[in-house]
Design an enzyme around this catalytic site. Structure first.
Site, PDB file in Angstrom:
ATOM      1  N   ARG A  39      48.064  46.446  34.462  1.00 37.28           N
ATOM      2  CA  ARG A  39      47.824  46.748  33.035  1.00 37.28           C
ATOM      3  C   ARG A  39      46.508  47.488  32.797  1.00 37.28           C
ATOM      4  NH1 ARG A  39      49.650  41.303  32.176  1.00 37.28           N
ATOM      5  NH2 ARG A  39      51.883  41.348  31.736  1.00 37.28           N
ATOM      6  N   LYS A  59      43.980  61.779  28.219  1.00 33.66           N
ATOM      7  CA  LYS A  59      45.431  61.938  28.409  1.00 33.66           C
ATOM      8  C   LYS A  59      45.734  61.856  29.901  1.00 33.66           C
ATOM      9  CE  LYS A  59      46.802  64.982  24.600  1.00 33.66           C
ATOM     10  NZ  LYS A  59      47.321  66.322  24.296  1.00 33.66           N
ATOM     11  N   GLU A 107      40.955  78.389  29.173  1.00 36.17           N
ATOM     12  CA  GLU A 107      40.667  77.281  28.249  1.00 36.17           C
ATOM     13  C   GLU A 107      39.280  77.435  27.638  1.00 36.17           C
ATOM     14  OE1 GLU A 107      42.709  75.036  27.142  1.00 36.17           O
ATOM     15  OE2 GLU A 107      44.362  75.183  28.556  1.00 36.17           O
ATOM     16  N   LYS A 144      34.873  69.566  23.065  1.00 33.90           N
ATOM     17  CA  LYS A 144      36.056  68.706  23.194  1.00 33.90           C
ATOM     18  C   LYS A 144      35.729  67.280  22.737  1.00 33.90           C
ATOM     19  CE  LYS A 144      40.188  67.524  25.529  1.00 33.90           C
ATOM     20  NZ  LYS A 144      41.154  67.713  26.586  1.00 33.90           N
ATOM     21  N   GLU A 192      45.634  62.674  18.733  1.00 34.60           N
ATOM     22  CA  GLU A 192      46.283  63.903  18.276  1.00 34.60           C
ATOM     23  C   GLU A 192      47.023  63.724  16.949  1.00 34.60           C
ATOM     24  OE1 GLU A 192      47.667  66.107  21.613  1.00 34.60           O
ATOM     25  OE2 GLU A 192      48.714  67.541  20.353  1.00 34.60           O
ATOM     26  N   ARG A 201      42.919  67.284  16.523  1.00 32.72           N
ATOM     27  CA  ARG A 201      43.095  67.603  17.944  1.00 32.72           C
ATOM     28  C   ARG A 201      44.117  68.726  18.181  1.00 32.72           C
ATOM     29  NH1 ARG A 201      42.676  62.979  22.585  1.00 32.72           N
ATOM     30  NH2 ARG A 201      43.117  64.281  24.345  1.00 32.72           N
ATOM     31  N   ASN A 220      45.464  73.180  20.755  1.00 32.02           N
ATOM     32  CA  ASN A 220      46.686  73.880  21.191  1.00 32.02           C
ATOM     33  C   ASN A 220      46.642  75.373  20.898  1.00 32.02           C
ATOM     34  OD1 ASN A 220      47.980  71.620  22.192  1.00 32.02           O
ATOM     35  ND2 ASN A 220      48.677  71.031  20.137  1.00 32.02           N
ATOM     36  N   HIS A 258      48.552  77.810  22.947  1.00 30.68           N
ATOM     37  CA  HIS A 258      49.435  77.035  23.816  1.00 30.68           C
ATOM     38  C   HIS A 258      50.914  77.091  23.429  1.00 30.68           C
ATOM     39  CE1 HIS A 258      45.687  75.690  25.459  1.00 30.68           C
ATOM     40  NE2 HIS A 258      46.288  74.902  26.341  1.00 30.68           N
ATOM     41  N   HIS A 280      52.869  77.972  26.512  1.00 30.39           N
ATOM     42  CA  HIS A 280      53.806  77.053  27.176  1.00 30.39           C
ATOM     43  C   HIS A 280      55.170  77.702  27.354  1.00 30.39           C
ATOM     44  CE1 HIS A 280      51.425  73.205  25.960  1.00 30.39           C
ATOM     45  NE2 HIS A 280      51.108  73.621  27.164  1.00 30.39           N
ATOM     46  N   HIS A 284      48.412  78.506  34.130  1.00 29.79           N
ATOM     47  CA  HIS A 284      48.329  77.986  32.765  1.00 29.79           C
ATOM     48  C   HIS A 284      47.352  78.836  31.932  1.00 29.79           C
ATOM     49  CE1 HIS A 284      48.344  75.063  29.549  1.00 29.79           C
ATOM     50  NE2 HIS A 284      47.025  74.940  29.622  1.00 29.79           N
TER      51      HIS A 284
HETATM   52  N1  LIG Z   1      45.093  65.431  30.672  1.00 26.29           N
HETATM   53  C1  LIG Z   1      44.835  66.478  29.946  1.00 26.29           C
HETATM   54  O1  LIG Z   1      44.278  66.391  28.834  1.00 26.29           O
HETATM   55  C2  LIG Z   1      45.180  67.834  30.482  1.00 26.29           C
HETATM   56  C3  LIG Z   1      44.705  68.987  29.841  1.00 26.29           C
HETATM   57  C4  LIG Z   1      44.998  70.222  30.420  1.00 26.29           C
HETATM   58  C5  LIG Z   1      45.750  70.285  31.572  1.00 26.29           C
HETATM   59  N2  LIG Z   1      46.208  69.150  32.154  1.00 26.29           N
HETATM   60  C6  LIG Z   1      46.992  69.189  33.393  1.00 26.29           C
HETATM   61  O2  LIG Z   1      46.158  69.713  34.415  1.00 26.29           O
HETATM   62  C7  LIG Z   1      46.973  70.329  35.401  1.00 26.29           C
HETATM   63  C8  LIG Z   1      46.386  71.663  35.754  1.00 26.29           C
HETATM   64  O3  LIG Z   1      45.101  71.447  36.277  1.00 26.29           O
HETATM   65  P1  LIG Z   1      44.406  72.510  37.251  1.00 26.29           P
HETATM   66  O4  LIG Z   1      44.436  73.854  36.651  1.00 26.29           O
HETATM   67  O5  LIG Z   1      43.113  71.905  37.637  1.00 26.29           O
HETATM   68  O6  LIG Z   1      45.445  72.598  38.450  1.00 26.29           O
HETATM   69  P2  LIG Z   1      45.574  71.872  39.851  1.00 26.29           P
HETATM   70  O7  LIG Z   1      45.124  70.493  39.809  1.00 26.29           O
HETATM   71  O8  LIG Z   1      46.951  72.163  40.308  1.00 26.29           O
HETATM   72  O9  LIG Z   1      44.547  72.712  40.749  1.00 26.29           O
HETATM   73  C9  LIG Z   1      44.772  74.091  40.960  1.00 26.29           C
HETATM   74  C10 LIG Z   1      44.571  74.468  42.419  1.00 26.29           C
HETATM   75  O10 LIG Z   1      43.185  74.422  42.719  1.00 26.29           O
HETATM   76  C11 LIG Z   1      42.975  73.729  43.951  1.00 26.29           C
HETATM   77  N3  LIG Z   1      41.623  73.175  43.900  1.00 26.29           N
HETATM   78  C12 LIG Z   1      41.182  72.132  43.168  1.00 26.29           C
HETATM   79  N4  LIG Z   1      39.852  72.061  43.259  1.00 26.29           N
HETATM   80  C13 LIG Z   1      39.458  73.043  44.097  1.00 26.29           C
HETATM   81  C14 LIG Z   1      38.204  73.483  44.590  1.00 26.29           C
HETATM   82  N5  LIG Z   1      37.077  72.910  44.192  1.00 26.29           N
HETATM   83  N6  LIG Z   1      38.156  74.506  45.460  1.00 26.29           N
HETATM   84  C15 LIG Z   1      39.303  75.121  45.848  1.00 26.29           C
HETATM   85  N7  LIG Z   1      40.513  74.799  45.383  1.00 26.29           N
HETATM   86  C16 LIG Z   1      40.588  73.758  44.516  1.00 26.29           C
HETATM   87  C17 LIG Z   1      44.086  72.714  43.980  1.00 26.29           C
HETATM   88  O11 LIG Z   1      44.318  72.266  45.267  1.00 26.29           O
HETATM   89  C18 LIG Z   1      45.246  73.532  43.418  1.00 26.29           C
HETATM   90  O12 LIG Z   1      45.830  74.311  44.435  1.00 26.29           O
HETATM   91  C19 LIG Z   1      48.373  70.394  34.816  1.00 26.29           C
HETATM   92  O13 LIG Z   1      49.162  69.405  35.394  1.00 26.29           O
HETATM   93  C20 LIG Z   1      48.167  70.099  33.341  1.00 26.29           C
HETATM   94  O14 LIG Z   1      49.294  69.483  32.757  1.00 26.29           O
HETATM   95  C21 LIG Z   1      45.927  67.925  31.636  1.00 26.29           C
END
Ligand SMILES: NC(=O)c1ccc[n+]([C@@H]2O[C@H](COP(=O)([O-])OP(=O)(O)OC[C@H]3O[C@@H](n4cnc5c(N)ncnc54)[C@H](O)[C@@H]3O)[C@@H](O)[C@H]2O)c1
Length: 358
Positions: A117, A139, A181, A230, A240, A244, A248, A251, A255, A268
């Site tokens: 939990r 999130k 972003e 943020k 949200e 919040r 978007n 987005h 998306h 993204h």
């Molecule tokens: N929780 C939230 O509020 C929120 C907000 C935005 C996005 N997200 C989520 O985040 C994800 C996208 O995140 P992302 O863009 O970080 O993608 P990711 O986690 O897939 O990382 C992108 C790539 O970078 C590589 N990588 C990571 N750190 C590295 C480093 N220091 N050096 C070299 N390579 C590195 C990873 O191995 C991967 O291949 C999605 O799943 C999205 O839904 C969540």
């Protein structure tokens, strides 16, 4: 070292976001500062493990290595992480630590929020996107065959530890997806109602060279601004319900691009940038903004040299946007620019969208 506090009033909870560029080998020590002697399980990105595994020094027994890619943010890996936690006999006094991009942070955070939990969660984001966006706001999620982030929770971490040295190894595309972003924050800055006026667009334009060099001080300042923006938004609207939604910006259309190309062709951030450009086009068509602001936005975005994305069939795009979780099925909710660095929510009919591309 920069230390920012995120204060979630509803939960009467505060957690720190630390931004620094210390030696990576000190990571374990830093994690321990936030735990009261408890054990922890590290969920680490495979790439980070390959690049920094020796410096980080975690043993095989304490780390779960997650392969790269959005498709790894799935139920099977969630289950494996929970099994790993049970094998380590983690109790409610222990923690799960994420070291990686948004994928690792989302799945590890979700596991932490549900194991017994909810146990402590420490997030160490290593991509620019995760530093400025996914690590703050609470999130957590995994994807299912129905779509992205279908199962998840709101769960605040114990601490977010950002070390800008990790960013040095990001490739150009992964770095720029985070910049997508960052640019979004510049266009919504006034709505965020932060205590300070950062003038993020000006910061970005004046520091573009150092940003592309990933200079530690510049990146720390940049991340600090975005995190403060943020924080200002999520502190006012944790779940949200209102404000919040401005996050978007870019987005809705972004998306749809990701969906229509099956999350394979564009990152993204590239999709969000195209979404921002589309929002400006739409706002001008609706006479909400004048052409000077649109030209300013186009020129500003050009400086960051994003890959060009060709136009899509608007009818198909509208159909996708109508099925978005945030749509009412009849109109499409867009966050549009209304003035310099201010945005507002609008409902747009699919018929009107077709006229934008004519
Ligand atoms: N929780 C939230 O509020 C929120 C907000 C935005 C996005 N997200 C989520 O985040 C994800 C996208 O995140 P992302 O863009 O970080 O993608 P990711 O986690 O897939 O990382 C992108 C790539 O970078 C590589 N990588 C990571 N750190 C590295 C480093 N220091 N050096 C070299 N390579 C590195 C990873 O191995 C991967 O291949 C999605 O799943 C999205 O839904 C969540």
């Amino acid at each position: 070292m920069i230390s920012l506090d995120v204060n979630i009033k509803e939960l009467k909870k505060t957690y720190p976001v630390i931004i620094e560029w210390d030696e990576i080998r000190l990571t374990r020590q830093k994690i321990n500062n936030y735990l009261n002697g408890g054990k922890f399980l590290v969920v680490i990105s495979q790439k980070i493990d390959k690049l920094y595994g020796k410096e980080l020094g975690f043993t095989k027994e304490e780390k779960f290595v997650l392969k790269d890619g959005e498709h790894e943010k799935n139920f099977e890996n969630y289950r494996k992480i929970l099994n790993f936690a049970q094998k380590l006999k983690l109790t409610r006094k222990d923690a799960i630590v994420a070291i990686g991009g948004g994928v690792v942070g989302d799945i590890a955070g979700f596991a932490a929020s549900t194991y017994m939990r909810g146990i402590d969660f420490i997030n160490i984001p290593t991509t620019l996107l995760a530093c400025v966006d996914s690590s703050v706001g609470g999130k957590t999620a995994i994807d299912t065959s129905l779509g992205k982030n279908i199962i998840g929770s709101f769960y605040q971490p114990k601490a977010v530890l950002i070390n800008t040295n990790f960013l040095k190894s990001l490739n150009d595309r992964d770095f720029k997806t985070g910049l997508g972003e960052v640019i979004k924050y510049a266009f919504i800055e006034k709505n965020c109602k932060a205590e300070e006026d950062f003038n993020l667009s000006n910061f970005l334009s004046s520091n573009i060279q150092k940003i592309f060099e990933k200079d530690n001080l510049t990146m720390s300042n940049l991340i600090q601004i975005c995190v403060k923006l943020k924080i200002s938004v999520v502190e006012k609207d944790e779940k949200e319900a209102g404000l919040r939604k401005i996050l978007n910006f870019g987005h809705t259309y972004g998306h749809a691009i990701e969906k229509i190309t099956r999350y394979k062709k564009y990152t993204h951030g590239e999709a969000v940038i195209e979404g921002i450009k589309f929002a400006f086009k739409l706002a001008m068509k609706k006479n909400i903004i004048d052409k000077n602001y649109k030209f300013f936005a186009d020129d500003f975005i050009k400086n960051f040299r994003f890959n060009e994305i060709s136009a899509f069939n608007m009818k198909k795009m509208s159909e996708i946007m109508l099925t978005d979780k945030k749509s009412n099925g009849k109109t499409i909710t867009f966050i549009l620019p209304i003035n310099y660095f201010s945005v507002e929510e609008f409902e747009i009919s699919p018929e009107y969208l077709l006229s934008v591309t004519e």
